[in-house]
Write an enzyme that holds these catalytic residues in place. Sequence first.
Site, PDB file in Angstrom:
ATOM      1  N   HIS A 343      13.967  -0.584  -2.336  1.00  0.00           N
ATOM      2  CA  HIS A 343      12.938  -1.018  -1.391  1.00  0.00           C
ATOM      3  C   HIS A 343      11.762  -0.049  -1.467  1.00  0.00           C
ATOM      4  O   HIS A 343      11.957   1.164  -1.573  1.00  0.00           O
ATOM      5  CB  HIS A 343      13.528  -1.028   0.023  1.00  0.00           C
ATOM      6  CG  HIS A 343      12.527  -1.360   1.090  1.00  0.00           C
ATOM      7  ND1 HIS A 343      12.117  -0.452   2.049  1.00  0.00           N
ATOM      8  CD2 HIS A 343      11.852  -2.509   1.355  1.00  0.00           C
ATOM      9  CE1 HIS A 343      11.256  -1.043   2.863  1.00  0.00           C
ATOM     10  NE2 HIS A 343      11.068  -2.276   2.457  1.00  0.00           N
ATOM     11  N   ASN A 344      10.538  -0.595  -1.449  1.00  0.00           N
ATOM     12  CA  ASN A 344       9.340   0.252  -1.524  1.00  0.00           C
ATOM     13  C   ASN A 344       9.500   1.312  -2.616  1.00  0.00           C
ATOM     14  O   ASN A 344       9.336   2.512  -2.381  1.00  0.00           O
ATOM     15  CB  ASN A 344       9.077   0.928  -0.177  1.00  0.00           C
ATOM     16  CG  ASN A 344       8.567  -0.051   0.871  1.00  0.00           C
ATOM     17  OD1 ASN A 344       8.211  -1.185   0.556  1.00  0.00           O
ATOM     18  ND2 ASN A 344       8.540   0.371   2.120  1.00  0.00           N
ATOM     19  N   GLU A 373      10.631  -2.973  -6.147  1.00  0.00           N
ATOM     20  CA  GLU A 373       9.612  -3.646  -5.332  1.00  0.00           C
ATOM     21  C   GLU A 373       8.233  -3.081  -5.642  1.00  0.00           C
ATOM     22  O   GLU A 373       8.067  -1.868  -5.795  1.00  0.00           O
ATOM     23  CB  GLU A 373       9.928  -3.469  -3.849  1.00  0.00           C
ATOM     24  CG  GLU A 373       8.975  -4.244  -2.951  1.00  0.00           C
ATOM     25  CD  GLU A 373       9.301  -4.091  -1.479  1.00  0.00           C
ATOM     26  OE1 GLU A 373       8.900  -4.958  -0.692  1.00  0.00           O
ATOM     27  OE2 GLU A 373       9.947  -3.087  -1.102  1.00  0.00           O
ATOM     28  N   ASP A 375       4.394  -3.455  -4.053  1.00  0.00           N
ATOM     29  CA  ASP A 375       3.424  -3.945  -3.065  1.00  0.00           C
ATOM     30  C   ASP A 375       2.029  -3.772  -3.644  1.00  0.00           C
ATOM     31  O   ASP A 375       1.572  -2.640  -3.849  1.00  0.00           O
ATOM     32  CB  ASP A 375       3.538  -3.147  -1.764  1.00  0.00           C
ATOM     33  CG  ASP A 375       4.742  -3.568  -0.937  1.00  0.00           C
ATOM     34  OD1 ASP A 375       5.485  -4.450  -1.389  1.00  0.00           O
ATOM     35  OD2 ASP A 375       4.942  -3.008   0.156  1.00  0.00           O
ATOM     36  N   HIS A 388       1.879   1.300   0.392  1.00  0.00           N
ATOM     37  CA  HIS A 388       2.442   0.657   1.578  1.00  0.00           C
ATOM     38  C   HIS A 388       1.295   0.263   2.484  1.00  0.00           C
ATOM     39  O   HIS A 388       0.671   1.126   3.114  1.00  0.00           O
ATOM     40  CB  HIS A 388       3.399   1.624   2.276  1.00  0.00           C
ATOM     41  CG  HIS A 388       4.358   0.957   3.217  1.00  0.00           C
ATOM     42  ND1 HIS A 388       5.022  -0.200   2.900  1.00  0.00           N
ATOM     43  CD2 HIS A 388       4.771   1.286   4.457  1.00  0.00           C
ATOM     44  CE1 HIS A 388       5.806  -0.554   3.892  1.00  0.00           C
ATOM     45  NE2 HIS A 388       5.667   0.340   4.865  1.00  0.00           N
ATOM     46  N   GLU A 422       5.173  -8.089  -3.966  1.00  0.00           N
ATOM     47  CA  GLU A 422       4.578  -8.373  -2.664  1.00  0.00           C
ATOM     48  C   GLU A 422       3.073  -8.396  -2.889  1.00  0.00           C
ATOM     49  O   GLU A 422       2.423  -7.357  -2.927  1.00  0.00           O
ATOM     50  CB  GLU A 422       4.980  -7.294  -1.657  1.00  0.00           C
ATOM     51  CG  GLU A 422       6.432  -7.359  -1.232  1.00  0.00           C
ATOM     52  CD  GLU A 422       6.766  -8.681  -0.579  1.00  0.00           C
ATOM     53  OE1 GLU A 422       5.989  -9.138   0.292  1.00  0.00           O
ATOM     54  OE2 GLU A 422       7.796  -9.279  -0.939  1.00  0.00           O
TER      55      GLU A 422
END
Length: 799
Positions: A343-344, A373, A375, A388, A422
């Site tokens: 995650h992230n 991931e 973003d 983020h 994302e």
Amino acid sequence: MSFWPMSRRRLVAGSQVLPLPEQAPCHAAYENSNDLWHPEFQGSASPCTKALGVPTCGGWGPSSCGFREKRGVLVLDPQLLQFGGPSSSVPALASSPAVSISDVDTVREGHESELLRNLAEEFPLEQGFTIVFHGRRSNLDLVANSVEEAQIWMQGLQLLVDFVTSMDQQERLDQWLSDWFQHGDKNQDGRMSFGEVQRLLHLMNVEMDQDHAFQLFQRADASQSGTLEGEEFVEFYKSLTQRPEVQELFEKFSSDGQKLTLLEFVDFLQEEQKEGERASDLALELIDCYEPSDSGKLRHVLSMDGFLSYLYSKDGDIFNPTCLPIYQDMTQPLNQYYISSSHNTYLVGDQLCGQSSVEGYIRALKRGCRCVEVDIWDGPSGEPIVYHGHTLTSRIPFKDVVAAIGQYAFQTSDYPVILSLENHCSWEQQEIIARHLTEILGNQLLSTTLDGQLPTQLPSPEELRRKILVKGKKLKTLEEDLEEEEEEPESELEEAELQLEAQMESEPQELSPRSKDKKKKSKPILCPSLSALVVYLKAVTFYSFTHSREHYRFYETSSFSEAKAKSLIKEAGNEFVLHNTWQLSRVYPSGLRTDSSNYNPQEFWNAGCQMVALNMQTAGLEMDLCDGLFRQNAGSGYVLKPDFLRDAQSSFHPERPISPFKAQTLLIQVISGQQLPKVDKTKEESIVDPLVRVEIFGIRQDTTRQETSYVENNGFNPYWGQTLCFRVLVPELALLRFVVKDYDWKSRNDFIGQYTLPWNCMQQGYRHIHLLSKDGISLHPASIFVHICTREGLEGVES
């Protein structure tokens, strides 16, 4: 035992000897900082020091070959296989003024470092290099005085790293002893007085009566010089490490107490180690491998030394060596596997102010992570950035992330990597995203179905070897994409107007009301060129299990917050299990976890969720469980789910398990410990009071823990001899975690080491458990010795 013949200012690796430059590298920097240190050589500051406004430091004197605590100077200590720096200045070395070569993972060239690339105007990248440590320790970036000097350091350090990596068990023990000798030899005269030995005993976690210690010292002092030298120190160590519990076990099966005959060893392997019919052939192999004497090998007998070597080896380890390579069926559809997920991934710190770095991707991929991931947001100069959103985390170019993924995707595992995008970008920058993915990843990127035909199920990890898949929103169905491949495509603008309902929906970040207000603004339209790169992993919004069955296809996947997934497991656990037999699910941490903490992944694995994403930069219990599950199957990042989680007709409910699952009783006798490390190395007089906690994680009814009493003042060879008993209803889902702690009646017990493994990879019998640090790094030679026994049923076990 022999101490390594390392001469002054040389790196020795096998038979290769590499002279070091007469000066240390002139600049030292480190990850997460723009600071730079520069030693002042021969009283003259470097021009670049003045340009950067960095204070000059003390120089390196050629009169010493060991570590010297000079500000800003990296000094290699070849005799200790260590290099050091000022602990107060360099975070990478903050825990110790010297770092063992065994802590180093690899050495990279300067152009691979984000920090050195940012300083490229000040220093040629060819003069820089990066020391990468195991675990989560920050990298150390260095700049040498010349390209030639940088090459010497890189080659020499990498030779040493490779040499240490290739050492066998005995060589590692020899080096460990050599290190302790250097620590204990306070005046560095190559011999140890009894006073130095007493100090060393405290450093090694040994509390011993002074008279007894002196008797052992005199017995080892064969030269009667009043000091211990090389081989004498080895004899002293051997007297400290007598294993009466192993001697007793040996004599139980040995008719003469001196050796185990082939038949006696076979009996031991069958009765205690549960090796079954293979015991006879295995006994011959083990004697040939671990018996130190040639005559013993010829006579097919095993001495006490050979027996102990076997018990301490990978064959005597609690982790079954047959589970180490790829041993599972890798030809099932992707949804039939647990997939190691991050995650992230771009973060190496917290989620509010932490640093974004490509190092996050490199570390995750090298530890076997298969779903990362990304973003992505609009960046300056038309280049998308990764960070983020709506936070103070730093930003990195998207193209750098893609380049790092392309380089490291398959260094640890050949099985497919999933990019969970994302996407928060405008139409224009989405086109750039698609171009970077296509151009940088090339043939690695999967941009159409494997055979160009419409599939009936997801492809397998085996079919997708060395392929990178994009998970994200998609404008059309896969069927429509394949139908239109031979047709004239509509203009991008017309396509966008027809597909307004496919606007991007990112996972909630749950950061703050202000962040949520920002997210209510209009969302960008999805660019067709980016949409086309999503093949088997189309992201769709989850409404209900009924809605998914009626409206979604097998290649569509939904993401769940940890709270939503927990609620679904409690309310409709069996439906969630059935959903995961035909479609992929991704679970991600709550946005309220701003400190990058993790949830317990086990409860989501119990429901068959495949991509249970964790903040891999955060060490702790949750990452221990993740590492434990994915330790099997060659660390490939793919683990086949149990049969009952792959059956489309399964009746399994993770909250209310029923037959036909075979319950088992587990008996663990925690016998002894060996060479446990100090918790606080700065306190020479402190000695740990160790206890062992055994934890089981599985379905809620199976999740429990028990612990031994503590042993006072003995971390060197503590003895417990206590038996712990567990009942396990669904062993197929169980993970075992062995934790060693330092008892403290005033506060929480301090962590010493741990080891986690799946139930199905556990070997029965007398086994050593080799402990790992919080970062998952070996604490060699620290271990605990246990006896494992399982039986079907729950008889005699209290609920």
